[in-house]
Scaffold this motif. Sequence first.
Motif, PDB file in Angstrom:
ATOM      1  N   ARG A 192       0.082  11.269  -8.552  1.00 58.84           N
ATOM      2  CA  ARG A 192       1.181  12.055  -9.118  1.00 58.84           C
ATOM      3  C   ARG A 192       2.086  12.595  -8.012  1.00 58.84           C
ATOM      4  NH1 ARG A 192      -3.157  13.621 -12.472  1.00 58.84           N
ATOM      5  NH2 ARG A 192      -2.832  13.056 -14.654  1.00 58.84           N
ATOM      6  N   VAL A 193       1.512  13.065  -6.923  1.00 53.68           N
ATOM      7  CA  VAL A 193       2.324  13.561  -5.809  1.00 53.68           C
ATOM      8  C   VAL A 193       3.184  12.438  -5.252  1.00 53.68           C
ATOM      9  CG1 VAL A 193       2.255  14.519  -3.474  1.00 53.68           C
ATOM     10  CG2 VAL A 193       0.663  15.367  -5.218  1.00 53.68           C
ATOM     11  N   ILE A 194       2.554  11.290  -5.001  1.00 51.86           N
ATOM     12  CA  ILE A 194       3.302  10.154  -4.454  1.00 51.86           C
ATOM     13  C   ILE A 194       4.383   9.710  -5.430  1.00 51.86           C
ATOM     14  CG2 ILE A 194       3.106   7.740  -3.751  1.00 51.86           C
ATOM     15  CD1 ILE A 194       0.291   8.398  -2.730  1.00 51.86           C
ATOM     16  N   GLY A 195       4.054   9.736  -6.718  1.00 52.65           N
ATOM     17  CA  GLY A 195       5.050   9.343  -7.717  1.00 52.65           C
ATOM     18  C   GLY A 195       6.243  10.274  -7.731  1.00 52.65           C
ATOM     19  N   ASP A 196       5.990  11.593  -7.696  1.00 55.37           N
ATOM     20  CA  ASP A 196       7.101  12.552  -7.691  1.00 55.37           C
ATOM     21  C   ASP A 196       7.955  12.401  -6.431  1.00 55.37           C
ATOM     22  OD1 ASP A 196       6.164  13.478 -10.065  1.00 55.37           O
ATOM     23  OD2 ASP A 196       5.319  15.355  -9.285  1.00 55.37           O
ATOM     24  N   ALA A 225      -5.180  -0.388  -4.065  1.00 58.01           N
ATOM     25  CA  ALA A 225      -3.992   0.379  -3.705  1.00 58.01           C
ATOM     26  C   ALA A 225      -2.727  -0.363  -4.078  1.00 58.01           C
ATOM     27  CB  ALA A 225      -4.018   0.700  -2.214  1.00 58.01           C
ATOM     28  N   ALA A 226      -2.714  -1.690  -3.835  1.00 52.57           N
ATOM     29  CA  ALA A 226      -1.527  -2.485  -4.188  1.00 52.57           C
ATOM     30  C   ALA A 226      -1.271  -2.437  -5.689  1.00 52.57           C
ATOM     31  CB  ALA A 226      -1.718  -3.918  -3.713  1.00 52.57           C
ATOM     32  N   ALA A 227      -2.363  -2.495  -6.463  1.00 56.46           N
ATOM     33  CA  ALA A 227      -2.198  -2.437  -7.914  1.00 56.46           C
ATOM     34  C   ALA A 227      -1.650  -1.085  -8.350  1.00 56.46           C
ATOM     35  CB  ALA A 227      -3.546  -2.711  -8.593  1.00 56.46           C
ATOM     36  N   VAL A 228      -2.148  -0.023  -7.710  1.00 56.75           N
ATOM     37  CA  VAL A 228      -1.663   1.310  -8.067  1.00 56.75           C
ATOM     38  C   VAL A 228      -0.204   1.466  -7.655  1.00 56.75           C
ATOM     39  CG1 VAL A 228      -1.940   3.783  -7.603  1.00 56.75           C
ATOM     40  CG2 VAL A 228      -3.956   2.343  -7.954  1.00 56.75           C
ATOM     41  N   MET A 229       0.133   0.958  -6.477  1.00 61.61           N
ATOM     42  CA  MET A 229       1.519   1.078  -6.006  1.00 61.61           C
ATOM     43  C   MET A 229       2.479   0.359  -6.935  1.00 61.61           C
ATOM     44  SD  MET A 229       0.777   0.567  -1.948  1.00 61.61           S
ATOM     45  CE  MET A 229       2.504   0.432  -1.509  1.00 61.61           C
ATOM     46  N   GLY A 230       2.003  -0.710  -7.534  1.00 58.90           N
ATOM     47  CA  GLY A 230       2.866  -1.419  -8.476  1.00 58.90           C
ATOM     48  C   GLY A 230       3.154  -0.633  -9.720  1.00 58.90           C
ATOM     49  N   ARG A 253       6.145   2.876   2.542  1.00 60.49           N
ATOM     50  CA  ARG A 253       5.227   2.120   1.690  1.00 60.49           C
ATOM     51  C   ARG A 253       3.873   1.933   2.389  1.00 60.49           C
ATOM     52  NH1 ARG A 253       5.851  -1.106  -2.792  1.00 60.49           N
ATOM     53  NH2 ARG A 253       4.224  -2.695  -3.079  1.00 60.49           N
ATOM     54  N   SER A 254       3.885   1.667   3.695  1.00 59.70           N
ATOM     55  CA  SER A 254       2.624   1.493   4.421  1.00 59.70           C
ATOM     56  C   SER A 254       1.808   2.780   4.420  1.00 59.70           C
ATOM     57  CB  SER A 254       2.903   1.033   5.843  1.00 59.70           C
ATOM     58  OG  SER A 254       3.583   2.049   6.573  1.00 59.70           O
ATOM     59  N   ARG A 255       2.467   3.917   4.528  1.00 57.24           N
ATOM     60  CA  ARG A 255       1.751   5.187   4.499  1.00 57.24           C
ATOM     61  C   ARG A 255       1.186   5.475   3.110  1.00 57.24           C
ATOM     62  NH1 ARG A 255       2.082   8.545   8.794  1.00 57.24           N
ATOM     63  NH2 ARG A 255       3.428   7.888  10.512  1.00 57.24           N
ATOM     64  N   VAL A 256       1.938   5.138   2.105  1.00 55.70           N
ATOM     65  CA  VAL A 256       1.428   5.296   0.735  1.00 55.70           C
ATOM     66  C   VAL A 256       0.198   4.413   0.527  1.00 55.70           C
ATOM     67  CG1 VAL A 256       1.939   4.870  -1.698  1.00 55.70           C
ATOM     68  CG2 VAL A 256       3.626   5.999  -0.243  1.00 55.70           C
ATOM     69  N   GLU A 257       0.287   3.184   1.012  1.00 52.65           N
ATOM     70  CA  GLU A 257      -0.834   2.260   0.855  1.00 52.65           C
ATOM     71  C   GLU A 257      -2.073   2.765   1.586  1.00 52.65           C
ATOM     72  OE1 GLU A 257      -1.726  -2.536   1.266  1.00 52.65           O
ATOM     73  OE2 GLU A 257       0.134  -1.661   2.021  1.00 52.65           O
ATOM     74  N   ALA A 258      -1.887   3.337   2.778  1.00 48.12           N
ATOM     75  CA  ALA A 258      -3.020   3.889   3.534  1.00 48.12           C
ATOM     76  C   ALA A 258      -3.648   5.064   2.792  1.00 48.12           C
ATOM     77  CB  ALA A 258      -2.564   4.315   4.917  1.00 48.12           C
ATOM     78  N   LEU A 259      -2.826   5.908   2.201  1.00 44.57           N
ATOM     79  CA  LEU A 259      -3.355   7.040   1.441  1.00 44.57           C
ATOM     80  C   LEU A 259      -4.165   6.587   0.229  1.00 44.57           C
ATOM     81  CD1 LEU A 259      -0.479   9.692   1.396  1.00 44.57           C
ATOM     82  CD2 LEU A 259      -2.843  10.072   2.114  1.00 44.57           C
ATOM     83  N   LEU A 260      -3.614   5.657  -0.522  1.00 47.07           N
ATOM     84  CA  LEU A 260      -4.298   5.200  -1.728  1.00 47.07           C
ATOM     85  C   LEU A 260      -5.530   4.376  -1.409  1.00 47.07           C
ATOM     86  CD1 LEU A 260      -1.215   4.259  -3.940  1.00 47.07           C
ATOM     87  CD2 LEU A 260      -2.625   6.323  -4.036  1.00 47.07           C
ATOM     88  N   ALA A 261      -5.458   3.549  -0.362  1.00 46.50           N
ATOM     89  CA  ALA A 261      -6.624   2.739   0.014  1.00 46.50           C
ATOM     90  C   ALA A 261      -7.748   3.621   0.536  1.00 46.50           C
ATOM     91  CB  ALA A 261      -6.234   1.702   1.065  1.00 46.50           C
ATOM     92  N   GLY A 262      -7.408   4.678   1.262  1.00 45.34           N
ATOM     93  CA  GLY A 262      -8.438   5.571   1.781  1.00 45.34           C
ATOM     94  C   GLY A 262      -9.146   6.327   0.685  1.00 45.34           C
TER      95      GLY A 262
END
Length: 772
Positions: free
Chosen positions: A664-668, A742-747, A722-731
Motif C-alpha cells: 500500500r505504501v509503495i502503491g500510494d 515481487a515481479a507479479a506484485v509489481m505488475g 523500480r529496482s528499489r521497489v523490487e528489492a523491498l518486495l523480494a526481501g
Amino acid sequence: EDEMDEDDEELDHASSLERAAYTTLRLLRELQSSSAEVSALTRAGGGGADNANDGDAGGDNVLPSLNDDPAVDRGGGIDGAIMEKSRFLMRLAPRIRRLESDTAKCLVGRLEGLIAKARRLAEDESDGGNADDGDRTGSGSSNEERSRKLRLKKKRSDLLLMMGHALRGLALLGRGSDAESSFARVAIMPIVRSRLSVGRLDEGGPRGECAGLFFLLDDIANTVGEMYGEILRFGEGMFSREVEENEDEDDIDGASSLVAPMEVDLVTCGVWVPVATALMADPGIKMAIFSPGIANVLQANYSALDTFLSELANNLLSPHTTPSPAMADALTQEEEKAGQDIDELGDFSRLYYRPNLTRRSIERAQSRLYAHPATIDYYKRWNLPIYYQLRFAEFTRRLDAALERVRAEGWHADVFTGEKADAAKIREGLGFEIPLFVELYDSLLSMWKSTVFLRPLTHRFLRGSVQLVGRVLAFVKGGLDGEIEFGGSGGSDRESSVEGKEDNVAEHVVNVPSYRWNERVEDIAVVSWELTILSTCLSHDYLESVASTVCPPDDASQRSTRNSPSQLDELRLLASEILSGASFGIPSLVERSWNELVVDDLARECSAPLAAVKGVAATYRMTNRPPPTQASPFVSTILRPLEEFDGTYASRTPPQIGDGWKRRVIGDVSDRYAAAVEELIATVKRTEEALKSRKTRKMMAGGMSDGEKVKLQLFLDHREYRSRVEALLAGGSGDEDGDSSAAAVMGSIGGLVKLGELTEEAESLFLRVQKK
C-alpha cells in the motif's frame, strides 16, 4: 491378672450395653408397630360403627375398647391375641421410653469415659516414648518393658472394641448426635481451648496479623490425629456407606453419593464443628480472623483456614506413617513373639475389625465436611467482595499511575513498579518491551498469585483482568484517534512519587513537548507489536497461568478444589472464552495501526522527495549538458523511510498484517510519482511545441534535444525506483521465488505500471546512449 480381669469386665459391660440398645430398639419398633396397627384398625372400625348406627344388623366390625375383657367373645372382628399384645405394649410404653433414655445415658457416659481413657493412653504412650529415647543408651529394653508395650497395644485394641460397642449402641437408638457432641466436648474442645487464643494467633508476627494461625491450625490437626486418629478411622469405617460394586472407584463425578448422611460422623460433627464454633464464637478471635481490615491478612487467614478444612479429612483419616518409638518397638517385639504372647496374654486383637479406608472413603468424609451447615455458615462470615474491591483498587491505582506517566513522558517511560526479577522474566520470556505493557502483564499475573487469589473470587478476578486490559486498549485507541496528547506537562519539571518503588523514592519527570503519538510511525509500530504479544499471551501463557491456579494439574490439589475433572475442564474452557473476549478488540487496533496510520505516515514521508521531479526539466533546459547516464540523486531517497522502517520493524510486524501494508505504501508513493512525472512530461511537451513553433529549436550536445534529455532522465529514474521497489518486495517474500513473486506484485501496482508507460518512449534514447 487383676488388671486383665478388670479390662475383661469393661469389655463385657460395653458389649452388654450394645445388646441393651438392640433390645431397646426391638421394643421401640414393636411399640411403633402396635401403635400403627391400632391406628389402622381404629380407622377401619369407625366405618363399621357408622353402619351400625344406620340400622345395619351386622355390627361385628365395631372396634372394642382396649379396656374390654378379652375373655368376652365378640364372635369375630379383631383378633384377641393382637389386641392383648397391643394393650400390653402400650402399658409398657413409659417403661420402654425410660429404658431408652437410661440406655442412651449409660452409653454416653461410657463413651465419655472411654474417650478420657484414650486421651490418657495417648499421653502415656507419648511419655513412654520420650523415656525410651532417654534410656536407649542403657542396657536395652527389658522383658517387662516389652510386656508393658504389648499390654499397651492390647489396651488400644480393647479400647477400640469398646468404642465400637458404644458408638453402635447410640447409633441404634438414633442418638448419633449425642456421640458426636460427647466426642467434641471431651476430646476436641480441651485441645482447642488449650491452643486457641489471641496471643497464639499473633505468634511470630505483629499484633493483629494472625501470623500464627496456620501453625495453630496445623498443631490442632496433628494433635487430634495423633491422639484420636484410630478412633476416627474406626468410626468412619463402621458408619460410612460402602462404595457400590458397579461404581467406579476413581470416578468422583458422582457427587450425590459423596454426601450421604452417617449415623455417627465424628470427623464432621466431632472435630470440625467444635473447631469452627470456637473460631466464630469468641468476639476477639472472630474479629481478628474474619474482619482484619487488611487485604493481605484476610487473604492469609482465609487461605490458612481453607487449607486446614480441605486437608482435614485426609489428615485425620490417613494412618500416620511415622509411629512413636514406643509403638514401633512394641510392634516389632510383638511380631517376633506373636504366638507365645497370644497364648500367654490371650490377645486375639488380630481378629478384630480393622477399617479399610480408601481414597474414596476420605473423599466422602471431605464432602460431608463441605456440606455441613456449620461450614456454610463459616464461609458466610468472610466478606470476600470487600476483599476483592480492595485488591482491584490496588491494581487500578497501579495501572492509572503508569498511564499518567506514559501520557507525560511517552511510551518508553519507566513505569514498572514490580519486582525486577518478574520484569526480566516477562521481557525475556514473552518479548514485551514497552514498560507500560510489562506493568500491565505483571498486574494481571499478580491477580493469580497464591498471596492474592481466592478461589471463590475466580469470576471476579477474571472480570478484573478483562477490565484492566480494556483500560489499556481504550488508552491506545484514544491515542490512535488523536484524542490523547503526550508530553506538555505545564512548562516546568515536576516530581511524582510512584507507588511500589523501593523506599517510595520520588522520581524526577522531565518535561516533554506535547505531541500526538499517532503521528510517529515508530510508536505506532511498537505499540501494535506489544498489542500482538498481549493478545497471544492472553490466549496462551496467561490462560495457562490462570488454569494452573484455578484448575491445578496435580491430583491432591484437584481434590482440594471440590471440583470433578469434568468441571475443571469446563472451568478452563470458560476462562479461555472470557480471556478471548478480553482481547477481541486487539486485532482491529493492530490492523488499523498498520494498514491506515503506518501506511499514511510512511507514504507522506516517502512522497516528500518527489518535489524534486519538477527540477529535472530545469537541469537540462538551455544548459547544453550531456545526456544523463544515471538516475537522479533524489530517487534513492524516495523509499528510504520505508526501507529503514522495514529494516527496523520487519521482525516485529504482526503475522496477520503480512506485507500488504508495504504494497500500500509503495502503491500510494508510485501513484504520486506517476502523477508528478506525467505533469512534467506534459510541461516538457508544451515547451518543445512552443520552441518548435518559433523555429528556435536546436540540437544540443549528443544530438538530443532538451526534452529528450529530460525524458531519458525520467526513464533512468524510473528504472532505479523500480529496482528499489523490487528489492523491498523480494526481501519481504522470504522464499526462493521472491523475485518472481515481487515481479507479479509489481505488475499489480497501478502507479508503477503507469510510470513504465510514461517513460517507455525514452527507452530508445537509452539504447542509443548505451551504443555510444
